[in-house]
Design an enzyme around this catalytic site. Structure first.
Site, PDB file in Angstrom:
ATOM      1  N   HIS A  10     -74.041 -23.820 -12.303  1.00  0.00           N
ATOM      2  CA  HIS A  10     -73.600 -23.420 -13.706  1.00  0.00           C
ATOM      3  C   HIS A  10     -73.602 -24.685 -14.649  1.00  0.00           C
ATOM      4  CE1 HIS A  10     -69.397 -24.122 -16.056  1.00  0.00           C
ATOM      5  NE2 HIS A  10     -69.717 -24.480 -15.494  1.00  0.00           N
ATOM      6  N   SER A  39     -68.612 -26.092 -20.221  1.00  0.00           N
ATOM      7  CA  SER A  39     -67.769 -25.758 -19.339  1.00  0.00           C
ATOM      8  C   SER A  39     -66.628 -25.459 -20.195  1.00  0.00           C
ATOM      9  CB  SER A  39     -67.279 -26.234 -18.137  1.00  0.00           C
ATOM     10  OG  SER A  39     -66.711 -25.496 -17.324  1.00  0.00           O
ATOM     11  N   ASP A  68     -74.287 -17.100 -13.222  1.00  0.00           N
ATOM     12  CA  ASP A  68     -73.267 -19.052 -13.211  1.00  0.00           C
ATOM     13  C   ASP A  68     -72.051 -18.411 -12.399  1.00  0.00           C
ATOM     14  OD1 ASP A  68     -71.213 -20.350 -13.898  1.00  0.00           O
ATOM     15  OD2 ASP A  68     -72.471 -20.135 -16.011  1.00  0.00           O
TER      16      ASP A  68
END
Length: 541
Positions: A509, A250, A479
């Site tokens: 995710h 991320s 995602d």
């Protein structure tokens, strides 16, 4: 995390959750960290003593080489890191000094918190593998031990090393509002539709900003991503590694990309999973998140409508019908929040936060079904509120980590853009079209950095890394927080021969942590053996 949830930007979560459906409860033990550069929302964190700054000196490289790391048994994570019990005995902790301002290496220093688990196969040890789990604002010291099982194959030959980036947890953590003020901040309507509502949101953002400035003024200018990347090179040196091996998830992909730009010759084996698009500004990223979360919600509703519990699925046949059921619930909550067993109320804003939190992983889709059923049919907000709290870093006792405070501080010092109420109002039609459920939330979240006391540094993160070793760039088609298109953009910006894309066709995710055998094999083969997969490799669900 979702921009307008006024919290963190995104989310890598642990897989240690209790079975959902037991009294509607969900035991999420990790912070949901992820997200895209869009998130500049304004949640808060418990006010604690200001971080200690010490006067020290020496160039950054000298500073790293002159301070041997004193590894010792780890204490329990602090409140700022998320609390809990001490990690297992094979984990060790240490602190590393870094310049507060890398431009003044002889000036004040801060302590950076580190944690490691030594390689199990010492004879074939490759070195250290540094992790960042995103946010920004995630405590690596607290998160890595909780995820140790996910990375067991890598721990065979690597020391797994986590750290709290500057501004996070026990690394000069940013502090803003106290816990009570945090609850009040979260109760403010995040999608105002009247002048009075807009003023209330502006006032909440201003109060949050003032608290950050009051409690953390000394560190706010220095919690930017470039400074954190320079910290990572100090860690590399102190750990004794000639090259940096790194796994970023991320926001951790943005941090890794910036490191590769600054230190291309020091890049070892690097994996970037669930990628922040370095080409998008905050407004574009927020719009992408609105679309991404709506896609994930649509996928959840489709699965719900065709699964074994289809007859009792709270969103019916899904699609437009399901979206209408969710938006109807949100409109009802705007007028009349639902009670919960703990005495708090589930507001519209908290419900959207909880829905978003459940979409980071298919593992929490059952919790979303439970939460929506409770809210729509039983008049209870318990499960959706628990999901919202997990995403915001709030525990059952009402204590917050510094996840949200760090997220805002880092986001606002990174991004130069500032957005007014008028800017948002002009964009609302496009955001609503992108997502009837999440659009307004992501749009209004853009005002979080307005009035921030420190100017943002860049329009876009610079990640070009000519001459670096190959970097694996992993994207997942479903995602919600970092849409898959960001992986291609990152690979392109890293440069020809550097960015190598691997795509997972699936949901959630964080691709590697899904356990997909094809993706895990590709990543492990690269990190452990140096085998670079073909660019454009695709793994099925």
């Amino acid at each position: 995390m979702l921009t307008a949830v006024r919290g963190v930007r995104g989310a890598h979560r642990t897989r240690r959750s209790r079975r959902v459906g037991e009294a509607g409860a969900l035991g999420l033990t990790a912070l949901l960290l992820a997200c895209a550069t869009a998130c500049q929302g304004g949640a808060s964190s418990s006010a604690e003593p200001a971080p200690t700054l010490t006067a020290s000196g020496g160039p950054s490289g000298t500073l790293a080489r002159q301070q041997p790391l004193d590894w010792h048994a780890c204490p329990a994570p602090s409140a700022a890191q998320g609390g809990g019990t001490p990690p297992a005995s094979d984990w060790q902790c240490a602190t590393l000094k870094a310049p507060l301002d890398h431009a003044e290496p002889d000036g004040r220093t801060i302590d950076l918190a580190l944690i490691r688990s030594r390689a199990k196969d010492e004879q074939h040890r490759l070195g250290s593998l540094l992790f960042n789990f995103g946010g920004p604002g995630a405590s690596g010291v607290a998160t890595l031990p909780a995820l140790a099982g996910t990375y067991a194959s890598l721990n065979s030959r690597y020391d797994l090393v986590g750290f709290d980036p500057r501004g996070v947890g026990e690394s000069a953590g940013v502090t803003c509002l106290d816990d009570k003020a945090m609850d009040a901040n979260a109760a403010v309507d995040a999608t105002p539709d009247t002048p009075a509502g807009v003023k209330a949101l502006d006032d909440a953002n201003a109060a949050f900003t003032a608290a950050c400035q009051s409690n953390s003024a000394a560190v706010l200018p220095y919690v930017d991503t470039e400074s954190a990347a320079r910290d990572m090179d100090l860690m590399r040196q102190a750990l004794g590694d000639a090259k940096l091996s790194y796994f970023g998830i991320s926001y951790g992909t943005q941090l890794g990309g910036v490191y590769a730009h600054l230190f291309p010759e020091q890049v070892g084996r690097m994996v970037l999973d669930s990628v922040v698009d370095p080409t998008k500004d905050p407004q574009q990223s927020a719009l992408g998140q609105a679309q991404g979360f709506q896609l994930a919600l649509d996928d959840f509703m489709k699965a719900c409508a065709t699964g074994q519990n289809a007859p009792v699925c709270p969103t019916g046949a899904g699609g437009a019908e399901g979206t209408a059921k969710v938006t109807d619930l949100l409109q009802q909550l705007r007028k009349s929040p639902l009670p919960t067993s703990g005495g708090r109320q589930l507001t519209e804003s908290l419900a959207v936060t909880g829905i978003a939190g459940s979409l980071y992983s298919q593992e929490t889709w059952p919790a979303l079904a439970v939460g929506l059923t409770e809210a729509m049919q039983r008049g209870s907000g318990d499960t959706l509120l628990q999901l919202a709290d997990a995403l915001s870093g709030r525990d059952a006792q009402g204590r917050y980590t510094n996840l949200s405070a760090a997220n805002r501080a880092i986001s606002c010092v990174d991004a130069r853009q500032r957005y007014s109420d008028q800017d948002v109002e002009k964009q609302l039609p496009e955001f609503r079209q992108a997502s009837p459920v999440f659009g307004e939330y992501t749009a209004w979240g853009l005002t979080g950095c307005t009035g921030w006391p420190v100017a943002g540094k860049t329009d876009h993160p610079e990640v070009s890394a000519t001459g670096a070793a190959p970097v694996l760039v992993v994207g997942t088609t479903g995602d919600p927080a970092t849409p898959v298109e960001g992986a291609k953009a990152m690979a392109t910006r890293l440069g020809a021969g550097v960015g190598v894309t691997v795509t997972l066709q699936g949901e959630g995710h964080g691709g590697y942590n899904t356990g997909n055998p094809c993706l895990k094999q590709a990543v492990d083969a690269y990190l452990l053996d140096g085998t670079v997969p073909a660019d454009g490799t695709t793994c099925g669900s």
